[in-house]
Scaffold this active site. Structure first.
Site, mmCIF file in Angstrom:
data_model
loop_
_atom_site.group_PDB
_atom_site.id
_atom_site.type_symbol
_atom_site.label_atom_id
_atom_site.label_comp_id
_atom_site.label_asym_id
_atom_site.label_seq_id
_atom_site.Cartn_x
_atom_site.Cartn_y
_atom_site.Cartn_z
ATOM 1 N N CYS A 58 0.839 -1.218 0.000
ATOM 2 C CA CYS A 58 0.000 0.000 0.000
ATOM 3 C C CYS A 58 0.869 1.262 0.000
ATOM 4 O O CYS A 58 1.683 1.469 0.907
ATOM 5 C CB CYS A 58 -0.918 -0.028 1.224
ATOM 6 S SG CYS A 58 -1.682 1.542 1.637
ATOM 7 N N CYS A 61 0.383 3.539 2.994
ATOM 8 C CA CYS A 61 1.017 2.965 4.188
ATOM 9 C C CYS A 61 2.514 3.275 4.207
ATOM 10 O O CYS A 61 3.087 3.581 5.260
ATOM 11 C CB CYS A 61 0.805 1.458 4.226
ATOM 12 S SG CYS A 61 -0.932 0.944 4.221
#
Length: 430
Positions: A58, A61
């Site tokens: 991600c 993230c």
């Protein structure tokens, strides 16, 4: 004698195991890496812990990770330490499912083991300022003008701020505990006339409510009884007039009052700013309603759900129930440029007298929209069920039909679904 010795041995081993586990879980200024073996232990070991449920692939993230690394030592050094931790939710799926993780990154803040969704800022310095609210005293005692200024500056702009001038802290203590997650509370024991001018009150006792990010404030002079004081605090958790966007819409999710929504062409125009000042005056006189506004230029899709767009005569006023219904007031569907204060009064008078027309918002309800921010996982489950039904159906057909090109089609469908599942989650943020 053997039984007591066995019990003592078991207790010694148990204590050593707990001591070893405690040594592993320290508020040492580093972001803890949690998994299914130590997650519950971490939640029970620390009074305050912010957990980042992430996926290695991600992008959001990856950008968040260094911010958490920077904030961790600052938060660990507080008088009431706050621990930062992370869980690879893509790997530990049972743990993610248990905590209803349906997008990455998802941050949850645990206070004494009780989780809440973290919707605050994600830059290191702002994250620290935001989280300090939850470990601050329920009511701060301020003894000078400089202490008041320091308190307001440290509080930042994320929460409402209440300062009781000449009030005993016991008067607001219960409300401070009740709304600890939503506002700062304090009482000023000593202050100068300059403070009275700065915070615009002329007698004591008084309770001042500040909204630093909106540059708004309100003053309450009593009576300081539970019902009256409670109403003032609750109504001032929001600014007098709320500018609607994706974030402030979430603040209205649990609001019980009806929402007077004014739809403008462009929030930044001078004439719109003048109208907003009039709405603030109306909001002060009608605390049983929430006043808000949105510009077509700023959020066209939202405005369109109330049949307002560039071709509509604007400004337009409606009363919205926060879900699927709204009301227009007959004869005051829009505001003319002249004497808008009188027109706002006529609109409110017409609404209270019932001279309204009930309408339904276009498209899905707004509660569905809000819940969709947290319920994406349900969509994936439905897609999976449909895909399985189609696969079973196709297998049944294959028993009666020649297998011409079917494997390529199945491979392509599986690849597309995997791509959608893998990258769809990342859309949770930004």
């Amino acid at each position: 004698m053997r039984l007591p010795m066995i019990i003592l041995l078991v207790l010694t081993i148990w204590k050593a195991g707990n001591g070893s586990r405690a040594n592993e879980l320290k508020a040492d200024g580093k972001v803890l890496e949690l998994d299914e073996s130590n997650f519950d232990s971490a939640i029970s070991s620390f009074d305050y812990i912010l957990v980042d449920f992430y996926a290695p692939w991600c992008g959001h993230c990856k950008r968040l990770s260094p911010q958490l690394d920077e904030a961790a030592p600052v938060l660990a050094g507080l008088n009431e330490p706050i621990v930062l931790a992370k869980v690879n939710a893509d790997k530990f799926t049972r743990l993610a499912s248990k905590h209803d993780i349906d997008g990455y990154p998802t941050l949850k803040f645990f206070m004494h083991g009780v989780p809440m969704e973290y919707n605050g800022p994600r830059k290191a310095d702002l994250l620290v300022q935001y989280l300090k609210k939850f470990v601050a005293p329920d009511v701060s005692i301020l003894s000078s003008d400089s202490a008041i200024n320091d308190f307001v500056e440290a509080a930042g702009t994320f929460f409402s701020i209440y300062i009781g001038f000449g009030l005993n802290e016991t008067v607001i203590y219960n409300l401070a505990v009740k709304y600890k997650k939503k506002a700062w509370f304090s009482v000023a024991k000593d202050f100068s006339d300059d403070a009275m001018v700065l915070y615009d009150f002329d007698k004591v006792p008084s309770l001042v409510a500040l909204h630093p990010s909106y540059k708004q404030q309100s003053v309450f002079y009593g009576p300081f009884e539970d019902s009256f004081l409670g109403d003032f605090v609750k109504q001032n958790l929001l600014p007098l007039v709320v500018p609607l966007n994706h974030e402030t819409l979430k603040l209205l999710k649990d609001e019980e009052r009806k929402i007077v929504l004014t739809i403008l062409n462009d929030e930044d125009e001078d004439q719109s700013q003048n109208l907003i000042k009039l709405l603030k005056a109306a909001a002060s006189a009608n605390p049983d309603l929430v006043f808000s506004y949105v510009g077509v230029e700023q959020w066209e899709d939202f405005a369109d759900k109330f049949e307002a767009n560039q071709k509509t005569k604007l400004p337009k006023m409606i009363v919205w129930n926060g879900n699927e219904e709204y009301f227009s007031v007959i004869g005051v569907e829009s505001l003319d440029a002249e004497d808008q204060g009188t027109q706002i009064s006529r609109f409110l008078e017409g609404y209270r007298e019932g001279r309204t027309e009930r309408k339904t918002v276009k498209g899905p309800s707004f509660m569905d929209f809000i819940h969709s921010l947290f319920g994406i996982r349900t969509v994936y489950i439905l897609v999976f069920i449909v895909a399985m039904m189609m696969l079973i159906q196709s297998i049944g057909k294959e028993d009666d039909m020649p297998r011409v090109g079917s494997q390529d089609a199945v491979d392509h469908a599986g690849s597309s679904e995997a791509e959608s599942s893998r990258y769809g989650l990342e859309k949770k943020e930004d």
